[in-house]
Design a protein around this motif. Structure first.
Motif, PDB file in Angstrom:
ATOM      1  N   LEU A  70       0.833  -1.204   0.000  1.00 17.91           N
ATOM      2  CA  LEU A  70       0.000   0.000   0.000  1.00 17.91           C
ATOM      3  C   LEU A  70       0.865   1.251   0.000  1.00 17.91           C
ATOM      4  N   HIS A  71       1.975   1.219   0.742  1.00 19.15           N
ATOM      5  CA  HIS A  71       2.883   2.363   0.732  1.00 19.15           C
ATOM      6  C   HIS A  71       3.502   2.547  -0.649  1.00 19.15           C
ATOM      7  N   VAL A  72       3.901   1.448  -1.286  1.00 22.35           N
ATOM      8  CA  VAL A  72       4.482   1.554  -2.629  1.00 22.35           C
ATOM      9  C   VAL A  72       3.472   2.167  -3.584  1.00 22.35           C
ATOM     10  N   GLN A  73       2.224   1.732  -3.509  1.00 28.40           N
ATOM     11  CA  GLN A  73       1.181   2.291  -4.366  1.00 28.40           C
ATOM     12  C   GLN A  73       1.004   3.787  -4.102  1.00 28.40           C
ATOM     13  N   ALA A  74       1.017   4.172  -2.833  1.00 27.22           N
ATOM     14  CA  ALA A  74       0.849   5.597  -2.499  1.00 27.22           C
ATOM     15  C   ALA A  74       2.039   6.413  -2.980  1.00 27.22           C
ATOM     16  N   PHE A  75       3.257   5.890  -2.788  1.00 26.15           N
ATOM     17  CA  PHE A  75       4.438   6.597  -3.284  1.00 26.15           C
ATOM     18  C   PHE A  75       4.362   6.782  -4.789  1.00 26.15           C
TER      19      PHE A  75
ATOM     20  N   PHE B  25      -2.063   6.922   1.265  1.00 23.31           N
ATOM     21  CA  PHE B  25      -1.882   5.652   1.975  1.00 23.31           C
ATOM     22  C   PHE B  25      -3.054   5.381   2.907  1.00 23.31           C
ATOM     23  N   ARG B  26      -3.480   6.377   3.674  1.00 21.26           N
ATOM     24  CA  ARG B  26      -4.564   6.142   4.631  1.00 21.26           C
ATOM     25  C   ARG B  26      -5.859   5.774   3.929  1.00 21.26           C
TER      26      ARG B  26
END
Length: 226
Positions: free
Chosen positions: A27-32, A84-85
């Protein structure tokens, strides 16, 4: 005046949050990529593990947004965390064995503390989403301290919150920065989803895929023996 009796030493378990309590890395990778992709930075999970995960937002912004003024860097990083959230809301699940280990700690009256470089809003969302926020004595946020991970200060603050010493504590991490921080604080460190060789080189005492693996429980038991 001498104190009578034996003072029982305080033990503690200290946990990183992202990638340790729940597998949030994807999820962090997607948000980045949502926020940094238009700025020329695209990450797969392997690159993110090397260059992003476990680091403070301030250090990430300084490296990947060097031409932006500090206020703009902070705004861009805040945008990434908002993305991310949105992705993580209602989507987090505990990693295997976590609940059993937390139950073990509660039964033995061992305090647990969360130590993270994540923003407080992210950390609270994950703890609440997992239904375990009330199990943690304290939540230590690296960006709220003079130094975040890989500096040992967040873990030293975690020990202070638990009223424990490093020799009687175990930390669980999933990033080089986190392992470096915990081991620099003198805490035996285990549990990650990086490769075994990377973890051991970073200072981890043990690698494992789940919190309830026999090797993990054995090290926790020996480290926290009364």
């Amino acid at each position: 005046m001498l104190m009578r009796g034996v003072i029982r030493k305080q033990r503690a378990l200290l946990f990183d949050i992202d990638g340790t309590l729940a597998d949030t890395d994807a999820l962090h990778v997607q948000a980045f990529n949502t926020v940094f992709g238009p700025r020329g930075h695209v990450f797969d999970r392997a690159r993110a593990a090397r260059e992003l995960l476990g680091r403070s937002n301030a250090s990430i912004g300084a490296e990947f947004l060097p031409d932006e003024p500090p206020e703009r860097r902070a705004a861009i990083m805040a945008q990434k965390e908002e993305v991310f959230r949105r992705l993580a809301a209602g989507a987090v699940q505990p990693l295997p064995g976590l609940m059993a280990l937390l139950d073990h700690a509660a039964a033995a009256s061992i305090p647990v503390v969360a130590v993270t470089n994540a923003p407080r809003a992210n950390a609270e969302l994950i703890l609440q989403g997992l239904g375990i926020a009330d199990r943690f004595r304290a939540l230590i946020i690296g960006d709220e301290l003079p130094h975040g991970k890989p500096h040992p200060l967040p873990y030293l603050e975690g020990l202070r919150a638990a009223q424990a010493i490093a020799d009687d504590a175990v930390a669980f991490e999933d990033s080089r920065a986190g392992i470096a921080a915990a081991t620099a604080a003198g805490i035996a460190t285990m549990r990650s989803n990086l490769g075994h060789d990377e973890l051991i080189a970073a200072g981890a005492a043990l690698t494992a895929a789940a919190f309830d693996e026999p090797e993990v429980l054995a090290l926790v038991t020996s480290r926290l023996a009364s």
